[in-house]
Design an enzyme around this catalytic site. Structure first.
Site, PDB file in Angstrom:
ATOM      1  CB  SER A 132      -0.884   0.017   1.249  1.00  0.00           C
ATOM      2  OG  SER A 132      -1.673  -1.150   1.308  1.00  0.00           O
ATOM      3  CB  ILE A 157       4.957  -9.289 -10.351  1.00  0.00           C
ATOM      4  CG1 ILE A 157       5.673  -8.412  -9.299  1.00  0.00           C
ATOM      5  CG2 ILE A 157       4.813  -8.548 -11.686  1.00  0.00           C
ATOM      6  CD1 ILE A 157       4.918  -7.180  -8.830  1.00  0.00           C
ATOM      7  CB  THR A 158      -0.356 -10.232 -12.523  1.00  0.00           C
ATOM      8  OG1 THR A 158      -0.899 -10.131 -11.215  1.00  0.00           O
ATOM      9  CG2 THR A 158      -1.296 -11.047 -13.401  1.00  0.00           C
ATOM     10  CG  HIS A 340     -24.973 -23.239  -5.902  1.00  0.00           C
ATOM     11  ND1 HIS A 340     -25.262 -21.954  -6.259  1.00  0.00           N
ATOM     12  CD2 HIS A 340     -24.766 -23.910  -7.065  1.00  0.00           C
ATOM     13  CE1 HIS A 340     -25.227 -21.840  -7.579  1.00  0.00           C
ATOM     14  NE2 HIS A 340     -24.941 -23.015  -8.085  1.00  0.00           N
ATOM     15  CD  GLU A 365      -5.094  -2.823 -10.905  1.00  0.00           C
ATOM     16  OE1 GLU A 365      -5.236  -3.951 -11.379  1.00  0.00           O
ATOM     17  OE2 GLU A 365      -5.348  -1.787 -11.487  1.00  0.00           O
TER      18      GLU A 365
HETATM   19  C1  LIG Z   1      -2.827 -12.323  -6.798  1.00  0.00           C
HETATM   20  C2  LIG Z   1      -2.157 -10.989  -6.704  1.00  0.00           C
HETATM   21  C3  LIG Z   1      -1.760 -10.327  -7.863  1.00  0.00           C
HETATM   22  C4  LIG Z   1      -1.094  -9.093  -7.770  1.00  0.00           C
HETATM   23  N1  LIG Z   1      -0.597  -8.503  -8.915  1.00  0.00           N
HETATM   24  C5  LIG Z   1       0.210  -7.420  -8.794  1.00  0.00           C
HETATM   25  C6  LIG Z   1       0.906  -6.898  -9.950  1.00  0.00           C
HETATM   26  O1  LIG Z   1       0.749  -7.383 -11.070  1.00  0.00           O
HETATM   27  N2  LIG Z   1       1.752  -5.844  -9.769  1.00  0.00           N
HETATM   28  C7  LIG Z   1       1.947  -5.270  -8.548  1.00  0.00           C
HETATM   29  O2  LIG Z   1       2.732  -4.340  -8.462  1.00  0.00           O
HETATM   30  N3  LIG Z   1       1.289  -5.736  -7.438  1.00  0.00           N
HETATM   31  C8  LIG Z   1       0.442  -6.800  -7.541  1.00  0.00           C
HETATM   32  N4  LIG Z   1      -0.195  -7.296  -6.429  1.00  0.00           N
HETATM   33  C9  LIG Z   1       0.036  -6.656  -5.132  1.00  0.00           C
HETATM   34  C10 LIG Z   1      -1.182  -5.935  -4.536  1.00  0.00           C
HETATM   35  O3  LIG Z   1      -1.459  -4.771  -5.277  1.00  0.00           O
HETATM   36  C11 LIG Z   1      -0.860  -5.661  -3.058  1.00  0.00           C
HETATM   37  O4  LIG Z   1      -0.924  -6.917  -2.394  1.00  0.00           O
HETATM   38  C12 LIG Z   1      -1.793  -4.671  -2.416  1.00  0.00           C
HETATM   39  O5  LIG Z   1      -1.601  -3.384  -2.960  1.00  0.00           O
HETATM   40  C13 LIG Z   1      -1.601  -4.583  -0.893  1.00  0.00           C
HETATM   41  O6  LIG Z   1      -0.261  -4.461  -0.544  1.00  0.00           O
HETATM   42  P1  LIG Z   1       0.356  -5.447   0.582  1.00  0.00           P
HETATM   43  O7  LIG Z   1       0.004  -6.823   0.170  1.00  0.00           O
HETATM   44  O8  LIG Z   1       1.775  -5.127   0.777  1.00  0.00           O
HETATM   45  O9  LIG Z   1      -0.463  -5.112   1.891  1.00  0.00           O
HETATM   46  P2  LIG Z   1      -0.065  -4.000   2.984  1.00  0.00           P
HETATM   47  O10 LIG Z   1       0.175  -2.700   2.308  1.00  0.00           O
HETATM   48  O11 LIG Z   1       0.967  -4.539   3.873  1.00  0.00           O
HETATM   49  O12 LIG Z   1      -1.435  -3.892   3.777  1.00  0.00           O
HETATM   50  C14 LIG Z   1      -1.779  -4.750   4.857  1.00  0.00           C
HETATM   51  C15 LIG Z   1      -3.079  -4.214   5.464  1.00  0.00           C
HETATM   52  O13 LIG Z   1      -2.838  -2.908   6.046  1.00  0.00           O
HETATM   53  C16 LIG Z   1      -3.748  -1.971   5.483  1.00  0.00           C
HETATM   54  N5  LIG Z   1      -3.110  -0.667   5.402  1.00  0.00           N
HETATM   55  C17 LIG Z   1      -1.892  -0.362   4.879  1.00  0.00           C
HETATM   56  N6  LIG Z   1      -1.674   0.958   4.953  1.00  0.00           N
HETATM   57  C18 LIG Z   1      -2.786   1.505   5.517  1.00  0.00           C
HETATM   58  C19 LIG Z   1      -3.180   2.831   5.864  1.00  0.00           C
HETATM   59  N7  LIG Z   1      -2.405   3.894   5.640  1.00  0.00           N
HETATM   60  N8  LIG Z   1      -4.391   3.016   6.446  1.00  0.00           N
HETATM   61  C20 LIG Z   1      -5.207   1.955   6.684  1.00  0.00           C
HETATM   62  N9  LIG Z   1      -4.883   0.675   6.381  1.00  0.00           N
HETATM   63  C21 LIG Z   1      -3.697   0.465   5.808  1.00  0.00           C
HETATM   64  C22 LIG Z   1      -4.093  -2.541   4.109  1.00  0.00           C
HETATM   65  O14 LIG Z   1      -5.278  -1.982   3.597  1.00  0.00           O
HETATM   66  C23 LIG Z   1      -4.188  -4.018   4.423  1.00  0.00           C
HETATM   67  O15 LIG Z   1      -5.434  -4.303   4.982  1.00  0.00           O
HETATM   68  C24 LIG Z   1      -0.894  -8.503  -6.500  1.00  0.00           C
HETATM   69  C25 LIG Z   1      -1.340  -9.147  -5.340  1.00  0.00           C
HETATM   70  C26 LIG Z   1      -1.930 -10.390  -5.425  1.00  0.00           C
HETATM   71  C27 LIG Z   1      -2.319 -11.108  -4.157  1.00  0.00           C
END
Ligand SMILES: Cc1cc2nc3c(=O)[nH]c(=O)nc-3n(C[C@H](O)[C@H](O)[C@H](O)COP(=O)(O)OP(=O)(O)OC[C@H]3O[C@@H](n4cnc5c(N)ncnc54)[C@H](O)[C@@H]3O)c2cc1C
Length: 382
Positions: A132, A157-158, A340, A365
């Protein structure tokens, strides 16, 4: 705002709907079960011109608008989210940065193969320590003897590790700027020494989509692989995410519609207490609620697409659409499983896969919490 579809948009939607039913639906369960990347389907999508819908015809793209693209994503997700995200991530995340900010040479090198679906593009923003908080990027790129030397890691990364993956566009810290970190975008081709896509993740859903961690160790690419202006990388990727959210929201609408379709047909068939379960008010209420929320959510997604196509600010609407539709998809799939009964928990029924595929829509995203930040930021700005 006019929500009526043009003849071209209807034709595209109907073409994709027909393709999804004929070519994707029959193999979706097997692809999911075997976690097999849908190479044949991607090739056919390429032949139909669906791997480059919004890009210029001079590069082999469809020259179509964002709403057309959203309609195509929606129709694919109605039967299979893995295929839909493969197309959507390739288009609005992987290829779009090259289309928007590439030099003539970069566009000429990459876009014809990407638009044809012969190659896939990936988008590398997320890192182990930067999700994030995407600006916390630790991947570094240093200019040395006319080459960028990249060291770092990306995760989740997708489309980066398939046999047809062509390149990934990544953010990297390229220096410091006014006391802050300078972040730029670079194109890294697959097969480039020092760039390794890792093993695919074992996921809850999107099983036939390719998702991997990436590592960069002394990875050297030519200076000319800088994408757009140096130091503009973070800004560029935020813009890409805005547009990408319309695609993900369209996926959520498609998935919710697919779940509703399945729920309705099951409710008409399944007998209990001497009649079809669709005769029970409790079942009717679920179907009515989901259908009403779905129609409202769909309009919001189309509105975001129309705003983008009109050159208007669309960040707020796209974030609202992403927030609303992700939650709706999760709920719609849960209700469809409920309708179901026990069969909803069994993998032969598509709603079982739909339920697993839905959850990522509130995370990828930009999580729901990030969408709330974007929305509140827009509404409260002075
Ligand atoms: C199947 C899959 C495909 C993906 N494809 C891509 C891709 O092609 N390219 C790419 O770059 N990324 C990709 N992602 C990454 C995806 O965009 C991130 O997982 C997502 O943005 C969240 O980041 P994080 O997993 O690090 O969670 P974190 O940022 O660690 O968040 C953890 C939790 O804390 C919360 N949080 C964080 N900051 C705050 C805040 N300031 N206020 C309140 N809550 C907060 C979040 O909402 C979440 O609930 C993919 C992820 C998956 C699982």
């Amino acid at each position: 705002m006019d929500f009526g579809l043009t003849d071209e948009q209807r034709l595209l939607r109907d073409t994709v709907r027909d393709f999804a039913r004929r070519e994707v639906a029959p193999v979706a369960e097997e692809l999911d079960r075997t976690k097999a990347f849908p190479y044949e389907i991607v090739a056919k999508l390429g032949e139909l011109g669906l791997m480059g819908i919004p890009f210029g015809e001079e590069y082999g793209g469809g020259g179509a608008d964002t709403l057309s693209y959203a309609l195509a994503v929606e129709e694919l997700a109605r039967v299979d989210s893995s295929v839909s995200i493969t197309m959507a991530a390739h288009t609005s995340l992987g290829t779009m940065p090259i289309y928007l900010w590439g030099t003539d040479e970069q566009k000429g090198d990459w876009l014809p193969n990407l638009c044809a679906g012969r190659r896939l593009a990936a988008f590398g923003l997320t890192e182990p320590e930067a999700g994030s908080d995407a600006g916390a990027t630790r991947t570094r790129a240093t200019l040395s003897d006319g080459e960028w030397v990249i060291d770092g890691a990306k995760q989740f990364i997708t489309n980066a590790g398939t046999e047809i993956s062509g390149c990934v566009t990544i953010t990297a810290v390229t220096g410091s700027e006014g006391g802050g970190r300078e972040i730029s975008n670079l194109i890294v081709p697959n097969g480039n020494p020092g760039y390794e896509p890792g093993e695919p993740y074992r996921k809850m859903g999107w099983n036939a989509s390719d998702t991997r961690p990436l590592t960069f160790e002394d990875c050297r690419v030519p200076e000319a692989n800088l994408l757009g202006r140096r130091g503009q990388g973070f800004k560029q990727f935020l813009h890409i995410l805005d547009g990408g959210r319309i695609g993900v929201a369209a996926m959520a609408v498609g998935l919710a519609q697919g779940a509703l379709d399945e729920a309705i047909s099951y409710a008409k068939e399944r007998q209990a207490f001497g009649q079809a379960i669709g005769k029970f008010q409790a079942i009717q209420a679920k179907i009515a609620d989901i259908s009403a929320q779905l129609e409202a959510a769909r309009l919001l997604v189309y509105r975001a697409a129309l705003e983008k196509d009109a050159g208007e600010a669309f960040t707020l609407t796209a974030a609202q659409a992403k927030l609303i539709t992700g939650r709706l998809a999760v709920r719609a799939c849960e209700e469809a499983v409920q309708i179901h009964g026990g069969y909803g928990y069994i993998e032969e029924y598509p709603v079982c896969r739909f339920y697993r595929d839905a959850k990522i829509l509130t995370i990828g995203e930009g999580t729901d919490e990030v969408q709330q930040m974007v929305i509140a930021g827009k509404l409260l700005q002075t």
